[in-house]
Enzyme design. Structure first.
Site, PDB file in Angstrom:
ATOM      1  N   HIS A 279       0.853  -1.200   0.000  1.00 42.21           N
ATOM      2  CA  HIS A 279       0.000   0.000   0.000  1.00 42.21           C
ATOM      3  C   HIS A 279       0.884   1.243   0.000  1.00 42.21           C
ATOM      4  CE1 HIS A 279      -2.707   3.035   1.636  1.00 42.21           C
ATOM      5  NE2 HIS A 279      -3.727   2.214   1.497  1.00 42.21           N
ATOM      6  N   ARG A 327      -2.653   0.967  -4.385  1.00 41.38           N
ATOM      7  CA  ARG A 327      -2.490  -0.483  -4.452  1.00 41.38           C
ATOM      8  C   ARG A 327      -2.743  -0.939  -5.879  1.00 41.38           C
ATOM      9  NH1 ARG A 327      -6.911  -2.880  -0.605  1.00 41.38           N
ATOM     10  NH2 ARG A 327      -7.717  -0.840   0.015  1.00 41.38           N
ATOM     11  N   LYS A 330      -6.214  -0.494  -7.926  1.00 39.62           N
ATOM     12  CA  LYS A 330      -7.097   0.462  -7.245  1.00 39.62           C
ATOM     13  C   LYS A 330      -7.089   1.769  -8.034  1.00 39.62           C
ATOM     14  CE  LYS A 330      -8.430   0.396  -3.190  1.00 39.62           C
ATOM     15  NZ  LYS A 330      -9.807   0.451  -2.680  1.00 39.62           N
ATOM     16  N   ASP A 333      -5.718   8.511  -6.727  1.00 41.84           N
ATOM     17  CA  ASP A 333      -6.179   9.375  -5.631  1.00 41.84           C
ATOM     18  C   ASP A 333      -5.072  10.395  -5.354  1.00 41.84           C
ATOM     19  OD1 ASP A 333      -6.648  10.541  -3.112  1.00 41.84           O
ATOM     20  OD2 ASP A 333      -7.540   8.722  -2.278  1.00 41.84           O
ATOM     21  N   CYS A 335      -4.056  11.928  -2.853  1.00 44.78           N
ATOM     22  CA  CYS A 335      -3.217  11.847  -1.649  1.00 44.78           C
ATOM     23  C   CYS A 335      -1.941  11.050  -1.926  1.00 44.78           C
ATOM     24  CB  CYS A 335      -3.977  11.297  -0.458  1.00 44.78           C
ATOM     25  SG  CYS A 335      -4.333   9.530  -0.519  1.00 44.78           S
ATOM     26  N   TYR A 336      -2.009  10.119  -2.888  1.00 47.35           N
ATOM     27  CA  TYR A 336      -0.817   9.324  -3.200  1.00 47.35           C
ATOM     28  C   TYR A 336       0.220  10.133  -3.986  1.00 47.35           C
ATOM     29  CZ  TYR A 336      -3.686   5.574  -1.472  1.00 47.35           C
ATOM     30  OH  TYR A 336      -4.494   4.801  -0.664  1.00 47.35           O
ATOM     31  N   ASP A 379      -9.132  14.226  -3.861  1.00 46.85           N
ATOM     32  CA  ASP A 379      -8.815  12.869  -4.298  1.00 46.85           C
ATOM     33  C   ASP A 379      -8.883  12.809  -5.826  1.00 46.85           C
ATOM     34  OD1 ASP A 379      -9.406  10.280  -5.226  1.00 46.85           O
ATOM     35  OD2 ASP A 379     -10.646   9.718  -3.524  1.00 46.85           O
ATOM     36  N   ASP A 386     -10.516  18.424   0.992  1.00 42.00           N
ATOM     37  CA  ASP A 386     -10.361  18.437   2.445  1.00 42.00           C
ATOM     38  C   ASP A 386      -8.903  18.752   2.768  1.00 42.00           C
ATOM     39  OD1 ASP A 386      -8.896  16.006   2.169  1.00 42.00           O
ATOM     40  OD2 ASP A 386     -10.760  14.865   2.254  1.00 42.00           O
ATOM     41  N   HIS A 389      -6.277  15.925   1.721  1.00 42.20           N
ATOM     42  CA  HIS A 389      -5.882  15.866   0.309  1.00 42.20           C
ATOM     43  C   HIS A 389      -5.163  17.142  -0.125  1.00 42.20           C
ATOM     44  CE1 HIS A 389      -8.705  12.435   0.217  1.00 42.20           C
ATOM     45  NE2 HIS A 389      -7.909  12.009  -0.735  1.00 42.20           N
TER      46      HIS A 389
END
Lengths: 470, 308
Positions: A279, A327, A330, A333, A335-336, A379, A386, A389
């Protein structure tokens, strides 16, 4: 064997292998790829989209298709009507994001009660985000110190708020927030001795750390603990009453590298705890932990299979979106952008090589798809922005735009004590290849391991190096 | 109906401890409802006294219904359960609908783990997990809990493997299910060797999955993992890979992941020129977003000076 035909959809037009192969020959592709910053968006997308696509529909492919449909308009055009930079990409909406984050420090209505235990995070994300945007947050020194004095637990460490049990995630967010605002009042509000004792309670026989007394043991704990030990210049000897000591351990570092090593999975990524799935967020925690323990070229190479890790990290970049997922199979997003994007500086330091990753594609995703029209980052399009993020998209943007290198010299004269490796980083200027951003879109420097503004970690460490005792 | 404690005779002996958000002008303060605020005041008070009792259990239940993301309440409840003579089976029965209502909640799963650990039996857990995954098939906490459960109770059996296969069958791209298979076959067994027969079975299993969707990263990662774990050369699966990617037919590639493994095979075979060509195909045509990575791999190859 089924050939890879795309369905008739917008994504289909650009994913169809036939179109791609007709449009461009192999020989000129590389040259054009290097010049992607100059291409218009549709042209860019047609070239970066992988030509192979399976017909088989499953739950995973359905949500992936829906997600791409939602994102493509933002990569192709400018649905938010943002001002564009010289590359035709939305400018960083600095003022709007600052206003969004300042609102995030204000009052929350009752339906936000779920954030009760996460207020330290709200403060950290917001303060870190503001500094990445170039804002001075020293005005908040007193209020931040007050906030965390109420959340500091008598047994050491911090809870989410007054009267809450100490938790390593809350403690990490609290210490980082205090480091970001800086100043004597903030530093002195930290009870380092009880912190040391609390961390001693979290240390486990197998080398890892639990998040709270009786709580789960995962790699966040390992990362948070070493960050705190390093920033606060705490002794590495386990406190006398640490339960791990009764089992023969004497140092916070005992078995720790091996424990992180056990979190690397067969895919090459890093999981929350041994056996779990690889992850992105846990990957940063694992690499960050090892990069606090020692120079990345030593610790990463010693404890991790680096070729496999690099393979997995690289595979996290979604195509054509350009952002990262966390992942295998998936969704992308924002945040990654940080959790995966910020791994690269650590990995490149360990590999002794540069240029392993596609900065422009990630920069495109952040600027084009992850900025919310009214401010704040998110995201993916369709989600609400938010503080979380916003903070991590901006940290990722810093990783994209700036070159961070591990250097022999120590920053700001940090001494010879324990865990000084993370004070060796220096910024080696801005990325100077073709790029999709202008200088106006560049965010401030972010420390590649501590994820705080440049110089703030050193200020804190130096302050505590001058303290005689705990 | 909101529930209050200040006029409840059962709580008349407790003086609640008021919230302190930190200083006169707190940052990011939340305007809690009176009900939540009061309940938290009573919780702070009982925690300060280390009180573990029936009424504490009821108080924590009340707060959890208002804010299930509150780790302190869960941890304190777990201690209270230990100190009182409460039925753990009842606790699980209460947890089930709570977990279903809050799929992404971190705390519930750790709490469940401590309860099941003390109960000493995994009965019913597999079914409950299946229900949860029916709602959210890649939920990280649920899969991690399942791995704990398998390890704690030694459930490395055919039934568990069959269930995992059914999850992969449902969505061959569910990487969490692939990871669980790895855990059952290799990872969770504490370094025990895997027999030749099982290695063969696993290679075939991954290959069957790849044929369904050759661009699916999950079974390719699994295949690579099994081969590495068994210390086999990548060329063990060369003929399989050539069906998806063959340098002789560069316009008829069916999987970029096959190209990736083909490069490994040529490196193993010391055929540097061919490996370079494969990496070029990836960088320039089949996986352009990772061109930097493939070019980095080429750079490493150039340094090794392998014979072409």
């Amino acid at each position: 064997m089924a050939s890879s035909q795309a369905p008739s959809s917008r994504s289909g037009e650009i994913t169809s292998p036939g179109n791609r192969v007709e449009q461009i020959s192999d020989s000129d592709f590389e040259e054009e790829l290097n010049g992607t910053a100059m291409l218009d968006n549709a042209e860019y997308l047609s070239r970066i989209t992988p030509p192979l696509r399976d017909m088989l529909e499953t739950g995973t492919s359905q949500v992936q298709d829906e997600t791409l449909e939602a994102i493509l308009p933002f990569l192709e055009g400018n649905p938010n009507d943002f001002d564009l930079n010289s590359q035709g990409i939305p400018k960083l909406q600095r003022k709007k994001h600052v206003a969004f984050l300042e609102r995030a420090l204000g009052y929350y209505p009752p339906q936000f009660a779920a954030m009760d235990a996460a207020r330290p995070w709200l403060l950290y994300w917001t303060l870190q985000g503001l500094t990445a945007l170039g804002e001075d947050v020293s005005q908040y020194q007193e209020r931040v110190a007050d906030n965390f004095s109420a959340a500091q637990h008598p047994m050491g460490g911090y809870g989410g708020g007054h009267g809450q049990l100490p938790h390593l995630a809350a403690t990490y967010a609290a210490v980082l927030s205090l480091v970001i605002v800086g100043g004597t009042e903030a530093y002195d509000s930290i009870n380092r001795k009880s912190m040391w004792q609390y961390l001693g309670q979290m240390k486990q026989l197998d080398g890892g750390f639990t998040m709270s007394p009786g709580g789960e043991e995962d790699i966040r704990g390992a990362f948070c603990a070493v960050v705190i030990l390093s920033l606060l210049n705490l002794p590495l000897d386990l406190p006398p009453d640490s339960p791990a000591r009764a089992h023969g351990l004497s140092s916070f570092m005992d078995n720790l590298g091996d424990w992180v090593s056990r979190c690397q999975t067969f895919e090459g990524g890093i999981s929350a705890a041994p056996g779990n799935e690889a992850h992105g967020a846990y990957a940063f925690c694992g690499l960050g932990c090892l990069s606090v323990m020692g120079p990345p070229q030593e610790t990463l190479n010693k404890y991790l299979d680096m070729p496999l890790l690099i393979h997995w990290l690289s595979s996290r970049q979604c195509s054509p979106e350009g952002g990262y997922n966390g992942r295998t199979n998936k969704l992308v997003d924002g945040c990654y952008s940080h959790w995966v994007g910020s791994c690269w500086a650590l990995v490149e330091a360990a590999a002794g090589k540069k240029g392993l990753w596609n900065r422009n594609a990630l920069g495109r995703y952040i600027l084009s798809a992850a900025q919310f029209k009214k401010g704040g980052l998110l995201d993916k399009p369709g989600k609400r922005p938010d503080a979380y993020h916003t903070c991590y998209n901006l940290a990722g943007l810093s990783a994209v735009q700036r070159i961070y290198i591990f250097d022999e010299g120590r920053q700001r004269g940090v001494g010879n004590g324990d865990l000084v490796a993370p004070f060796h980083w220096k910024e080696d200027g801005l990325y100077d290849g073709d790029k999709v951003w202008d200088n106006d879109d560049v965010v401030d420097r972010v420390h590649p391991v501590f994820v705080v503004p440049w110089g703030k970690a050193e200020d804190c460490r130096l302050y505590f190096e001058r303290k005689e005792c705990l | 109906m909101p529930r209050f404690y200040h006029d409840d005779p059962a709580w008349s002996d407790v003086e609640p401890i008021a919230q302190d958000d930190g200083g006169p002008n707190p940052l990011a303060a939340i305007a809690y409802t009176d009900e939540y605020s009061e309940a938290m005041g009573y919780l702070r008070a009982v925690m300060a006294n280390n009180e573990y009792s029936e009424r504490v259990l009821s108080l924590t239940e009340h707060i959890i219904t208002m804010n299930p993301a509150h780790y302190t309440v869960w941890l304190y409840r777990a201690r209270a359960l230990e100190q009182t003579d409460t039925s753990l089976a009842d606790e699980i029965a209460w947890l089930n609908p709570t977990a279903l209502m809050h799929l992404k909640n971190y705390q519930i799963w750790h709490h469940r783990q401590t309860i099941i650990d003390r109960l000493g039996s995994p009965d019913g857990e597999a079914d409950f997990i299946a229900t949860m995954l029916g709602q959210d098939s890649k939920n990280y906490h649920v899969w991690s809990y399942r791995q704990w459960l398998v390890k704690r109770f030694g459930i490395f059996d055919d039934k568990e493997l069959a269930w995992t296969e059914s999850m992969i069958e449902e969505d061959v791209r569910n990487n969490s299910a692939w990871n669980h298979r790895w855990f059952l076959v290799v990872g969770g067994r504490g370094g025990q060797g895997v027999s030749e027969d099982i290695v063969k079975r696993e290679i075939e299993y991954a290959q069957t999955a790849i044929r369904k969707a050759p661009q699916n990263e999950s079974p390719w990662n699994y295949l690579r993992g099994i081969i590495r774990h068994a210390k086999l050369p990548t060329s063990t699966v060369k003929s399989f890979i050539l069906a998806f990617a063959d340098l002789e037919k560069p316009d008829e590639v069916y999987s970029s992941h096959a190209l990736d493994l083909l490069a490994d095979i040529y490196i193993e075979e010391n055929k540097k020129d061919k490996a370079m060509k494969v990496l070029d195909l990836l960088a320039n045509k089949y996986d352009p977003i990772r061109a930097h990575y493939w070019n980095y791999r080429k750079g490493l190859l150039e340094e090794t000076g392998a014979v072409g």
